[in-house]
Structures are given as C-alpha cells and as structure tokens.
Write an enzyme that holds these catalytic residues in place. Structure first.
Site, PDB file in Angstrom:
ATOM      1  N   TYR A   1      22.834 -19.511  21.355  1.00 35.40           N
ATOM      2  CA  TYR A   1      23.519 -18.451  20.597  1.00 35.40           C
ATOM      3  C   TYR A   1      25.041 -18.587  20.730  1.00 35.40           C
ATOM      4  O   TYR A   1      25.779 -18.491  19.748  1.00 35.40           O
ATOM      5  CB  TYR A   1      23.047 -17.102  21.145  1.00 35.40           C
ATOM      6  CG  TYR A   1      23.523 -15.890  20.384  1.00 35.40           C
ATOM      7  CD1 TYR A   1      22.891 -15.495  19.202  1.00 35.40           C
ATOM      8  CD2 TYR A   1      24.568 -15.110  20.858  1.00 35.40           C
ATOM      9  CE1 TYR A   1      23.310 -14.364  18.520  1.00 35.40           C
ATOM     10  CE2 TYR A   1      24.995 -13.978  20.182  1.00 35.40           C
ATOM     11  CZ  TYR A   1      24.358 -13.608  19.012  1.00 35.40           C
ATOM     12  OH  TYR A   1      24.774 -12.486  18.336  1.00 35.40           O
TER      13      TYR A   1
ATOM     14  N   LYS B   1      27.781 -19.275  17.867  1.00 36.03           N
ATOM     15  CA  LYS B   1      28.824 -18.283  17.588  1.00 36.03           C
ATOM     16  C   LYS B   1      30.227 -18.870  17.796  1.00 36.03           C
ATOM     17  O   LYS B   1      31.170 -18.504  17.089  1.00 36.03           O
ATOM     18  CB  LYS B   1      28.618 -17.043  18.456  1.00 36.03           C
ATOM     19  CG  LYS B   1      27.374 -16.229  18.079  1.00 36.03           C
ATOM     20  CD  LYS B   1      27.442 -15.726  16.642  1.00 36.03           C
ATOM     21  CE  LYS B   1      26.318 -14.757  16.310  1.00 36.03           C
ATOM     22  NZ  LYS B   1      26.392 -14.288  14.902  1.00 36.03           N
TER      23      LYS B   1
END
Lengths: 246, 77
Positions: free
Chosen positions: A154, A158
């Site tokens: 993640y 990001k």
C-alpha cells in the site's frame, strides 16, 4: 463554485470517495460515480446527488483494467459533454508483514492503487488537453510519505502516486491541466473501522490534533483543488492528517 | 493525396502557429516546425479527429514529418 463542471470520482460509492462525490455535487458539478463491487451503494450516492439538485451517473469499472477505464471515460464524456475533474480515489488494502506478504497481495494493491491512477489519468488526458483545462486530484496517503509496517504494498503504491502526480503535473502544465495529490492521515472510514480500540488510541497518540479525520475534511480539499481558487497550484501533495507528518 | 496534404497543412498551421510556406512534405514537426513532444501528440489527436481514424501509439511514434503523416493517412484510410 463548480457549476457546469463534470467530475469523475473513482471508488466513489463509499468512504472518502463518497464524501468527495457529494461535496463536488454540492458545488454544482455533475458527478460520475465509479464503483467496482457495490452497485447498491453507488446508486445511493447517485440518488443523494440528484437530491442535491445536480446530475450523477454510476459507472462500474475496475480501474486496473485498461479497456474498462477507456469505456468509463467515454461514457462520462458522452453523457455529460466534457470531463473537467478526475479524482483518483479508488484503493484497496491487502495488509501483511513483508516477510509474509504474497506476491499476489503486492501486485493486487499496486494494480488498483497505482496502475489504476495511471490508466485513469492517461484516459482523461486527451479530453483535458483538448479542453485546455482540467484538474486531476490523486488521493495518496500519509503513509506514502512516512511508511507503515504491514503495508509495504500500500505504501509503495501511495508513494508511487505522489511521483506520478509530479511527473504528470510537469507534462500537462503547459496545457493548463493541474495535477495534485492529497495525503489523508487516519480518516474514519470502513478501512479504519476494522482497527482494534488499542490500534485506534495508538494512532491518535501520533496525531497532534488528537482525533481521526472525517471524510469531509478530505473532500473539502478536493473541492478547493478542483476550483478556480487553486489556479496556481500543481504538482503538490497536501496533507490532511491532523498534523501527523510535518 | 493533395487533399490530405492540404488538410494536414491547415491543422499544422493552426496548431503550431507557423508560416504556411514552412509546411512541406519534408518538414519535420520537431526540427523544422518547432513542435515539442506534447505538440506532436496533440497533432496526432487532431489528425485522428480530422480523418476519423485511430492512430496507434506505435504508429504515431513513426510520424516525424508532414510527409509521414500524409502517407500514413493515405495508406490507412
């Protein structure tokens, strides 16, 4: 503030995406609400937007699938006549410690959270370049800046979104297409509702403002970045995190 | 053939703001007509609209001169 503008919000059926879709609609924008799984929730958002007096449509598409993305963007332009604001919000998590993380878990998150942003951005570029105006707002995350244990996939995605934002901003600036990112901190959503009370209070200890944020706090920054008030801002990442990262 | 050239020339003159006389079959978009890479991408987009066709990214990369564009369009329409 956004009367006559057309917005596409990916992952717009719940959480932060839903708040963004509603906020843009309140400002007069017509909103295409993208969803991947929950059609009922997407329809609820559409109904709420219509109640607010604006227009909306829901579009099912997986942002990681190029042909579905192309179809979605075509549908928005055909239905509403233009595409002025793209909010890349769709995201998933597959948390695991790096040592235990399966390659599939890594790939899935990169596909949706990073490649999805690339595909949607690429897809709207033609329309926005032709219009000589457009706003692309990418929802990154504070952990994309700070890192976070258990979220290597993640966080990588990001952080990637922030880089993608900067490159796109530089490429499209001469055509008046402005590209920015928002890095939300801990926001009350389904994603953070899964946390234990202990994890929650631990988190709050890291936030100078001593509370979780609301989806609306993020939505209001999207509204600003989408508006004429943000005419001289591009390539930036704005933190909406209660001061967590400074 | 001449018609394709004339239609492309008009787009190039409008888009790149160059003298008509500079737009020859041999003229390179980047070297002679001062287009940057983004200008070329936009030109290809306009050609697609003008001639109602799709030019793939791979094919677009091979279009460097006005003549390349004319020939591509004439042989793919």
């Amino acid at each position: 503030m956004l009367a006559g503008k057309v917005a596409l919000v990916t992952g717009g059926s719940r959480g932060i995406g839903k708040a963004i879709a509603l906020e843009l609609a309140k400002q007069g924008a017509k909103v295409a609400v993208n969803f991947s799984g929950n059609e009922e929730k997407a329809q609820e958002v559409v109904d709420e937007i219509v109640e607010l007096g604006s227009e909306a449509l829901k579009i099912k598409a997986n942002v990681a699938n190029e042909s579905e993305v192309k179809g979605m963007i075509k549908q928005v332009v055909e239905s509403f006549g233009s595409l002025d604001i793209l909010v890349n919000n769709a995201g998933i998590t597959r948390d695991n410690l790096l040592m235990r993380m399966k390659t599939e878990e890594f790939d899935e998150v990169i596909e949706t959270n990073l490649k999805g942003v690339f595909l949607c951005t690429k897809g709207v570029t033609r329309q926005m370049m032709k219009q000589r105006s457009g706003r692309i707002i990418n929802i990154s995350s504070v952990v994309g800046v700070s890192g976070n244990p258990g979220q290597a996939n993640y966080v990588a995605a990001k952080a990637g979104v922030i880089g993608l934002t900067k490159s796109t901003a530089k490429e499209l600036a001469s055509r008046n297409v402005l590209v920015n990112a928002i890095a939300p901190g801990f926001i009350e959503t389904d994603m953070t509702a899964k946390l234990t009370e202990e994890q929650r209070s631990g988190m709050i200890g890291l936030i100078p403002l001593e509370k979780l944020g609301q989806a609306e706090d993020v939505a209001k920054v999207v509204r600003f970045l989408a508006s004429d008030d943000a005419n001289y801002i591009t390539g930036q990442t704005i933190h909406v995190d209660g001061g967590m990262i400074m | 053939m001449a018609d394709t050239f004339e239609r492309i020339k008009k787009i190039v003159v409008d888009r790149l703001d160059v003298e008509e006389s500079k737009v020859t079959m041999e003229a390179s978009f980047k070297d002679d007509l001062e287009a940057d890479s983004l200008d070329v991408v936009e030109l290809v987009m306009e050609l697609e609209d003008e001639f109602d066709m799709e030019i793939s990214d791979d094919d677009a990369e091979n279009i460097a001169t006005v003549g390349d564009a004319v020939n591509y369009i004439n042989s793919n329409q």
